[in-house]
Design an enzyme around this catalytic site. Sequence first.
Site, PDB file in Angstrom:
ATOM      1  N   ILE A 145      61.366  25.770  48.493  1.00  0.00           N
ATOM      2  CA  ILE A 145      60.060  26.340  48.195  1.00  0.00           C
ATOM      3  C   ILE A 145      59.668  27.212  49.383  1.00  0.00           C
ATOM      4  O   ILE A 145      60.218  27.083  50.471  1.00  0.00           O
ATOM      5  CB  ILE A 145      58.988  25.268  47.908  1.00  0.00           C
ATOM      6  CG1 ILE A 145      58.872  24.271  49.064  1.00  0.00           C
ATOM      7  CG2 ILE A 145      59.270  24.567  46.599  1.00  0.00           C
ATOM      8  CD1 ILE A 145      57.776  23.214  48.849  1.00  0.00           C
ATOM      9  N   ASP A 146      58.721  28.102  49.173  1.00  0.00           N
ATOM     10  CA  ASP A 146      58.320  29.032  50.210  1.00  0.00           C
ATOM     11  C   ASP A 146      57.687  28.320  51.399  1.00  0.00           C
ATOM     12  O   ASP A 146      57.159  27.207  51.277  1.00  0.00           O
ATOM     13  CB  ASP A 146      57.305  30.035  49.654  1.00  0.00           C
ATOM     14  CG  ASP A 146      57.881  30.902  48.544  1.00  0.00           C
ATOM     15  OD1 ASP A 146      59.114  31.014  48.478  1.00  0.00           O
ATOM     16  OD2 ASP A 146      57.086  31.447  47.760  1.00  0.00           O
ATOM     17  N   LYS A 147      57.700  28.990  52.526  1.00  0.00           N
ATOM     18  CA  LYS A 147      57.107  28.452  53.753  1.00  0.00           C
ATOM     19  C   LYS A 147      55.669  27.998  53.529  1.00  0.00           C
ATOM     20  O   LYS A 147      55.282  26.896  53.944  1.00  0.00           O
ATOM     21  CB  LYS A 147      57.148  29.527  54.842  1.00  0.00           C
ATOM     22  CG  LYS A 147      56.354  29.191  56.094  1.00  0.00           C
ATOM     23  CD  LYS A 147      56.294  30.363  57.053  1.00  0.00           C
ATOM     24  CE  LYS A 147      55.383  30.084  58.227  1.00  0.00           C
ATOM     25  NZ  LYS A 147      55.271  31.251  59.142  1.00  0.00           N
ATOM     26  N   ARG A 159      54.428  33.114  41.854  1.00  0.00           N
ATOM     27  CA  ARG A 159      53.634  34.147  42.506  1.00  0.00           C
ATOM     28  C   ARG A 159      53.798  35.490  41.811  1.00  0.00           C
ATOM     29  O   ARG A 159      52.822  36.219  41.574  1.00  0.00           O
ATOM     30  CB  ARG A 159      54.042  34.246  43.978  1.00  0.00           C
ATOM     31  CG  ARG A 159      53.816  32.959  44.748  1.00  0.00           C
ATOM     32  CD  ARG A 159      54.525  32.928  46.090  1.00  0.00           C
ATOM     33  NE  ARG A 159      53.950  33.883  47.028  1.00  0.00           N
ATOM     34  CZ  ARG A 159      54.455  34.129  48.226  1.00  0.00           C
ATOM     35  NH1 ARG A 159      55.563  33.507  48.627  1.00  0.00           N
ATOM     36  NH2 ARG A 159      53.865  35.002  49.025  1.00  0.00           N
TER      37      ARG A 159
END
Length: 367
Positions: free
Chosen positions: A172-174, A276
């Site tokens: 998953i993204d930061k 997103r």
Amino acid sequence: MRDDYEVDILEQDGAEDEPDLLEQGGDDAGDGLWEHLRMEVDHGQEPVRIDRYMAEHVPHQSRNRIQKAAEAGFIQVNGRTVKSNYKVRPGDVVTLMLDRPHYDTTIVPEEMPLNVVYEDADVLVVDKPAGLVVHPGVGNHHATLVNAIAWHLRELSSYDPNDPSVGLVHRIDKDTSGLLVVAKTPEAKSDLGVQFFRHDTRRTYQALVWGNMKDDEGRIEGNIGRDVRDRQRMAVYPAGGDVGKEAVTHWRVLERYGYTTLVECRLETGRTHQIRAHMKHLGHPLFGDERYGGCEMLRGERTASYKAFISNCLKICPRQALHARTLGFRHPVTRQPMDFTAPMPDDMLLLLEKWRKTYGNNITTKQ
């Protein structure tokens, strides 16, 4: 099946939130390059395509990735850029030249907090906080999630954090919080990888998006690929087309706050920045998502008090308001279904409470 979560010398992006290194090359990629690999072709070598030769001689590299590197202008022979169909000859000096300086990608154990949700001999489920990079990469060489996992499993002799056959199964993204599963054995990673590839896993996210969603639920289907105008973003392209990869997101409204909406997103696929990009495509970017325009005041009043309200909200949760809440899969050994839930982190809880308190008369809650 391609191992999309494997990180190696050709793809050092470090996390889904980072751009794909290979896709940043172009016709002028020969300027400002750094040598990352050098090999001399044996004198007894028969002529063979360079993509095949490198796939056989460079550990953990697929032929497809090597072809991408050649297309980006990153592979040279005797100092000159070559394409994938170049045939190596005895004595040729083959180099991999990337547009960033070389750094040591070895993952070392680092003692860091790690929120373990579940663990047994085969799998480890963790709850990642927002702001923590998943894997070392450009600008984030240390203090990542995999460094913390390596420390946690440092006494497990069979677990090598630098072996791509074990470790994180997805990312998953930061600046996204929530659940991730780690495979402690090659057999577990292989089995879980197949489950993710076949979309047999169960994953839901909660997100605060800009605007009042017109419907109570819906399905977004649109290929996701790099945005040609901004290589650090993903864009949505026609489903079934040649551009991008197939991506499907199911969403439903949980609460409405008039100018924003709390939604649950269920992933059918797992592409980079999928939620997103899909929500941006619908006209409802995630609140606080700077990369996709969510840090601007996109809905609401033009009063000074409302502007101050939005500014305070962005300070409370200075990231995209996205949380990987649930994760479900079949245990790779026992075959039993396993489902986990991670509570929403404090920054998103405070953000939602502020919207409820200020615009509570606009709330419609969905069960």
